[in-house]
Write an enzyme that holds these catalytic residues in place. Structure first.
Site: not given
Lengths: 149, 149, 149, 149, 149, 149, 149, 149, 149, 149
Positions: C90, C93, C116
């Site tokens: 997830r 995604e 960063s």
């Protein structure tokens, strides 16, 4: 009785280095070579000439057979097409971003050819800087022009 | 009416450069920047500050809209995970062979961290050598230490 | 006699944690660091400063050699380019769906640069909600602007 | 006569935004939504409710058909398994380095489950800092526990 | 002394099942759960609540430590991106062929969202048929609508 | 004069459906087939028998040539080995997590064989539920036992 | 007006060759180079020196601009990591089967190094043989020994 | 008691060769075969006829069972689609750059067909050269024309 | 005590076959099945009915437990997406070159459907030929027509 | 004026076939070749001898230039490493499942070698069967034994 492998010798070197509290710079100095080359040969990414192989095994107290292994031509293998370690990935990213630029400038300065990765040397140094120290990497490789026949 | 894209501007630059018989070094000098940065910005791998974008469009006789495009933050894309061009592949090979060595020496000289590929600069120069001239690549990036919190 | 590896130390930590019935939050508190950093360092994704390495080995009753290993700069490796575990997928995604959006907003708020992942910290918290409690992840990384030279 | 596609509408939005000199934050405010959601919906990574689709087309002077397209359920596609743009790659790297840590802490705080990427929201903000301003990303997703049956 | 791993417990379950001549349906009935969930939890693809973990270890005569392992949140890993086993490949093929259709119909019946794979259950049954018996797979997952914010 | 392609016909269907404000369920009913099959045949993932091809072209007012194209045996292609759209990915994830379980239960109920993806049908329905409505997917495929010879 | 690309020039060469009924051997003879080099330069896999670029454009009746394009340093790209054409695949297979053997024999005859693919030439000839004629490929590349520094 | 595997025999050969200080050329001469074939058969990339298998086991003092293993038809496997070792990569690069050229010239000299990699032989020799010695690789394979039926 | 695995039984079969000097044809005849099916079942690519499993274990003198393992439904796995062994690669190449042709002819002779790889059998025979003997492979699979519903 | 490409000729053939209501079997008969070879040559997977190229262009009423294109040696390319179309995938699956078996039986019947995919022919036929008609595929390729030198 099985023969020593490259992996065995690399482990021996790392283990002896840790126990003796040495640095790569120190080992490199002891055998009269650069730190970059010394580390890469210890990792199995370069073969050592006989005198250097003997020097490092004496410096670290390794068995004589190790010196033979270090002189063999290693098969250079890296298993990650795209490296995940952030420190190594940044180098990969530089090749992706600036690779075509380096090619264009080599072409402009030399003609159609490449920088050799075989007749090649490199150094890594620390450069002091008030805004934060910088890593400096210098590479030098022989220009090889394409053949026409 | 469609807007200019990055690809359009890159084509315009290459075309104008060819027609004017310029070199990257010459263009870089004209805009007061280094050849590496100038080429990479022209290729869409770096954004230009306003004054440099105007300088290059004036130097090459490009339309004003091009200067706007050159100031935008580009999405840096390379489509070959492993580059096939021999000149660029050799750089990839150097990362594969010497990447772990550079990491080890950065760790030895600085601590746990990396060389930045963002706060970064590079040069490519030709070094004369009786055994064959050499390509010299110098990279410099700010050391960034890992945070602990 | 073989030296302890990172994997050995990670196993020791997980085993001691299970036997002592501790939580990551508890261990983190004991060594005065955040749970995110503590877990990632225990997994070999971050190096520990000397005092923290000693604190965790004392807290969990590990051998002294483990403290040395925890201070070494780890090579960060993940073997799945696309993670299969649903909880981790997830997150992948979210990068795929919202990555270009985050890039556009960083550009709008800061200029051409990145967040960063080295000078970086993160927290994970539970937020009560009548429609179902929510996971809150907060990341903070230093803005790094691209260099022009 | 061909129908408008998602790509057409995304281009129209980008073009109108450039011409009007707007920011994502400005557009978001104009339609009463967050900048993250507004940008991702404009890029075709989220569907818009009818009122928001109408609001954005009016704000930017787009044709009415565009509002219909923006309400359709998009097929979310990203073509690079590992993103090359440095700004987006750093997010991917964070998932690789800290993914298992986030999973462990969700497990510790909630039980066996995940953070939803669907019932989800996010913000990106700039945090001033004397050592260099920082990017702050906050994600919030509903906890979903695994079913047993 | 090393701790039990998930793999150890899976092996123990398979071995005990074979020796006792049990079926998955039988084991599932003994612990009061469905065969699909029981098998997947035994394979390390789902965590067991405490009572079910105890029930299965008692049913199969496994050591108490196994019940603890079965309650842990497993990291779900499958190593073949495209499965080669024909029985599993056919399921992958169904996703390739009918995935966009399922998406379109969910959109038509519910709006912009997905079927959860977490708040999810499934059954596999045998349906008699004069032209050849059929496998029936029924999946049910909670509809999750995308958030707008 | 070029012939109509499958892609042309799919576009015509989508365009006519939008203009007529039809649903897949409505189109399916008009031609006397299920919504799943109707959508997949319209997308080029199934061939239509002559009467259904004629029915759909009449329903949507498409040219007669379209009916011929819809009867051809399509080459089924999906370009993403791992689908990125979240709605379709969840189905892929279910195959990864539960594939071995489905295989084990087919083996237990039928013997060594598979569920056909060719002699196959499927439905998608909405099931009301006070905790949130659920998507129900039912698949049915002929059991095919492996041959021994 | 758009500039000629490498692809344009390759198409022009192939088209002129077909119309004039020439062979690669004939074209190579006309410009005083080998057939292997001539074909590869025509395909954009090698840059031509000025005189050869002029000779080939005159031989084939191409526009003068084509001679300029043929002198540029091409970016060598092949898109199939593993070639599918059987004639080219067999060469790939030879590298897979005999690559380690060639490496071992180079090491035995020269030391630790490689055969250059840049300072390189090759020929393809037909050798008559009563059991069936044979293809003979001869490659010659400069030996490059690894540097130690 | 387990049977000898190919890997065992390869190890035995390498170990005996090292202890006896032999070269591949020397072993090849001893069994009356070429060095290329001898090395590749020793590595498990070719099967040995009975007399050669016996000759090499006698030459190196290996057990009789080894001669049986060397006669079996090996399954030829290489695990790196793109080889990383620089010496082997250069060969892969030659296939990428010159593969289409070799195909075109075979077509011109023979007709539509390929060079066999099965009815095939190869040699590697050192050629003295004042500008630096060169590696010469000669391959010869039977021409196979495509069948029409 | 650990249970026998498929891999154990495959090794036992190969070892017993070698010691008894049997051929696959001989073993197949002894158990009354075809050589193709017998070899593939021995390799773990097909399950054996009880009587055949007993017959082969008796023929080769394997322990009784092996007969149980041979009856289990194997998970069919091949690890190389593109096989490297030349003998197997040629079959892969045939699928690449002639796959679309086979599909077109099945469509022409049967309608929209496939040849089953489950209700399937195959033979391999040697056909004498004055120009060189030929390998003949015959495959037969049940035609399965796509369902419409 | 641009020359005809292979793709153009394939389109012309498909279009003419559709308009004339021909079958592959009919076209094959008209030119006196087999349906498998005829279809594959029409698709650009085989080159046609002059007489057959002329015959097919006359049969289908194509321009003369098409006959020239059909005689050229095509570069055989398939873009899906693992084919997704179910009809073609089943063939790929057969190679995965039975490839090692075919190799073992070729070895047993012939010695160490392969079945040629170049000196090769194939047929596809329909075999009536009361339990459902079957697809029969017969392949025949010349046995090629490995060379030893």
């Amino acid at each position: 009785m099985t023969a020593l492998t490259r992996e065995d010798v690399t482990s021996m070197i790392l283990s002896a280095k840790r126990q003796a509290g040495l640095t790569w710079e120190g080992i490199a100095e002891a055998i009269g070579m650069s730190p970059v080359w010394t580390h890469s040969a210890a990792m199995g990414m370069n073969a050592m000439p006989e005198d250097k192989a003997k020097a490092i095994t004496e410096t670290l107290g390794l068995p004589q057979e190790a010196a033979l292994v270090l002189q063999e031509s290693p098969t250079k293998i890296w298993s990650q097409t795209v490296p995940t370690d952030p420190c190594i990935y940044r180098l990969y990213e530089i090749v992706g971003v600036y690779g075509p630029t380096i090619k264009a400038l080599i072409h402009e300065k030399f003609g159609d050819g490449i920088m050799s990765a075989i007749d090649f040397d490199m150094s890594v140094t620390r450069v002091e800087n008030p805004k934060g120290d910088r890593v400096k990497i210098e590479m030098s490789g022989k220009y090889l022009g394409y053949n026409a026949w």
